[in-house]
Design a protein around this motif. Structure first.
Motif, PDB file in Angstrom:
ATOM      1  N   GLN A 144      10.134   5.800  -3.895  1.00 14.65           N
ATOM      2  CA  GLN A 144      10.653   5.588  -5.251  1.00 14.65           C
ATOM      3  C   GLN A 144       9.503   5.395  -6.245  1.00 14.65           C
ATOM      4  N   ALA A 145       8.467   4.708  -5.822  1.00 16.01           N
ATOM      5  CA  ALA A 145       7.321   4.448  -6.701  1.00 16.01           C
ATOM      6  C   ALA A 145       6.413   5.662  -6.858  1.00 16.01           C
ATOM      7  N   CYS A 146       6.334   6.504  -5.817  1.00 12.56           N
ATOM      8  CA  CYS A 146       5.353   7.599  -5.832  1.00 12.56           C
ATOM      9  C   CYS A 146       5.960   8.994  -5.759  1.00 12.56           C
ATOM     10  N   ARG A 165      -6.927   6.510   1.001  1.00 10.31           N
ATOM     11  CA  ARG A 165      -8.326   6.828   0.702  1.00 10.31           C
ATOM     12  C   ARG A 165      -8.866   7.865   1.680  1.00 10.31           C
ATOM     13  N   TYR A 166      -8.562   7.686   2.954  1.00 12.90           N
ATOM     14  CA  TYR A 166      -9.014   8.605   4.001  1.00 12.90           C
ATOM     15  C   TYR A 166      -8.533  10.030   3.713  1.00 12.90           C
ATOM     16  N   TYR A 169      -0.470  13.128   6.376  1.00 13.92           N
ATOM     17  CA  TYR A 169      -0.672  11.921   5.573  1.00 13.92           C
ATOM     18  C   TYR A 169       0.607  11.092   5.484  1.00 13.92           C
ATOM     19  N   GLN A 170       1.707  11.724   5.113  1.00 15.44           N
ATOM     20  CA  GLN A 170       2.962  10.984   4.967  1.00 15.44           C
ATOM     21  C   GLN A 170       3.433  10.406   6.297  1.00 15.44           C
ATOM     22  N   GLN A 216       1.821  11.335  -2.689  1.00 12.16           N
ATOM     23  CA  GLN A 216       0.419  11.724  -2.610  1.00 12.16           C
ATOM     24  C   GLN A 216      -0.511  10.515  -2.566  1.00 12.16           C
ATOM     25  N   PRO A 217      -1.700  10.663  -1.933  1.00 13.13           N
ATOM     26  CA  PRO A 217      -2.655   9.552  -1.863  1.00 13.13           C
ATOM     27  C   PRO A 217      -3.035   8.993  -3.234  1.00 13.13           C
ATOM     28  N   ASP A 218      -3.203   9.864  -4.232  1.00 11.77           N
ATOM     29  CA  ASP A 218      -3.586   9.394  -5.569  1.00 11.77           C
ATOM     30  C   ASP A 218      -2.577   8.393  -6.115  1.00 11.77           C
ATOM     31  N   CYS A 219      -1.313   8.664  -5.893  1.00  7.61           N
ATOM     32  CA  CYS A 219      -0.277   7.761  -6.393  1.00  7.61           C
ATOM     33  C   CYS A 219      -0.341   6.416  -5.690  1.00  7.61           C
TER      34      CYS A 219
END
Length: 194
Positions: free
Chosen positions: A52-54, A89-90, A26-27, A59-62
């Motif tokens: 920095q934001a997540c 989302r995927y 994912y990353q 993670q996808p949720d963030c």
């Protein structure tokens, strides 16, 4: 090195460096999307903003908690903000988060699967093959930096077609990924990574 005079010179210069798989599937894909069609420096800056934001584990949720406007405020274009959210989302739906699933697939299956995600085309899928799966024989002929490097080293800076690039690359099989990486590295002060 035995089959290519240019690589014979380049590999010793960067011989201690290599492609590093640094993230989960994912990353890696998110980092590829963020870095599409921009400089390495800008791609790294946008990635840092997202982390920095997540958080480091991103993670996808963030990502999905951030609106397109939030992502644009971090520096992403509207399209990239949409693509990053679609990829989140995927993977949020549990689609193939396990690295072992990806390892078990052949290149064509991975390209087809990734291209189902909006904003992911062949170039992005090939970068995934190279930088996440470390597949040894990927030749990303849609990569402008690779074509520029081939032009520089093999054609004295004259523009090069994909056909001409493929002709040059015949000597590289089954190590096209390795050759591509050294050519990228020769043209940039920092190693390419996703």
């Amino acid at each position: 090195m035995q089959r290519d005079r240019i690589l014979r010179k380049l590999i010793p210069v960067y011989g201690q460096e290599c492609v590093q798989a640094q993230h989960d599937p994912y990353q890696t894909l998110i980092r590829i999307i963020v870095g599409q069609q921009i400089s390495l420096a800008l791609g790294r800056k946008l990635w840092r903003q997202l982390v920095q934001a997540c958080g480091q584990d991103l993670q996808p949720d963030c990502v999905l908690r951030h609106s397109e406007s939030d992502l644009r405020a971090m520096g992403l274009s509207l399209r990239k903000a949409q693509y990053v959210r679609d990829a989140a989302r995927y993977f949020q739906q549990g689609a193939h988060r396990d690295p072992d699933w990806w390892q078990a697939q052949d290149d064509a299956a991975i390209i087809a699967r990734l291209c189902e995600i909006r904003g992911v085309g062949r170039w992005s899928a090939e970068m995934f093959l190279i930088f996440f799966l470390r597949r040894p024989d990927v030749l990303p002929l849609d990569d402008t930096a690779l074509l520029k490097a081939i032009s520089h080293h093999y054609f004295s800076g004259e523009p090069v077609s994909r056909f001409e690039a493929r002709e040059v690359a015949q000597a590289w099989a089954p190590w096209s990924t390795v050759a591509s990486w050294y050519l990228w590295r020769s043209m940039d002060a920092a190693a390419v990574e996703y």
